[in-house]
Design a protein around this motif. Sequence first.
Motif, short mmCIF file in Angstrom:
data_model
loop_
_atom_site.label_atom_id
_atom_site.label_comp_id
_atom_site.label_asym_id
_atom_site.label_seq_id
_atom_site.Cartn_x
_atom_site.Cartn_y
_atom_site.Cartn_z
N HIS A 151 61.99 -13.45 63.18
CA HIS A 151 60.80 -12.88 63.82
C HIS A 151 59.89 -12.34 62.72
O HIS A 151 60.27 -11.45 61.97
N ASN A 198 62.74 -9.45 70.88
CA ASN A 198 63.73 -9.92 69.91
C ASN A 198 64.52 -8.76 69.31
O ASN A 198 65.72 -8.89 69.04
N TYR A 219 64.60 -16.40 67.95
CA TYR A 219 63.23 -16.33 67.45
C TYR A 219 62.22 -16.39 68.59
O TYR A 219 62.53 -16.86 69.69
#
Length: 179
Positions: A8, A17, A64
């Motif tokens: 990320h 996330n 991700y």
Amino acid sequence: MTLMILAHPDFKNSIANKTISESLAARLPDIEIRNIYNLYPDYQIDVDAEQQALLRHKLIILQYPMYWFNMPAILKIWFDQVFTYQFAYGSLGNKLKDKKLLVSMTVGQPEINFQKENHFLIDDFLQSVKQSAEYTQMNYLGYTALYGISPVSGIAKNAIAAKAEQHSGSLYSLIQKFC
């Protein structure tokens, strides 16, 4: 054991996330989470360290946010540099054979935007990941996606975190199933 490759680009400001990875770490104390943006802010991947991490685990999760219908740039660089000849493929390149690969992604848009009638299918966007897994003799387990979590759409942060917590629970169940 499970390895999460977390990619990320703005993790400190992430809601989904961050919640997913932190919640999973609390549920699975032996999970190894490699936040590759934190590890390699200059995009200079330590190939040996990443390959050694892959060798230690049977299940690899790619975590991700979907960026422009693809993975973040650093994750593509990670693939390019870590999945090397004679490690991941080639006559001696069987180091990833029979390892399991699962994609867990967050998607800002609602799920309805990714249905067949809208011509945007997540499976289509993940073909390169699937083919990479197959080429390296890994078992591609598919994906799990958390949709509709973009803060720019007006969704409250606590609602995003709650959805991410649920996603983490589902991901935990998948890990239990596949390990």
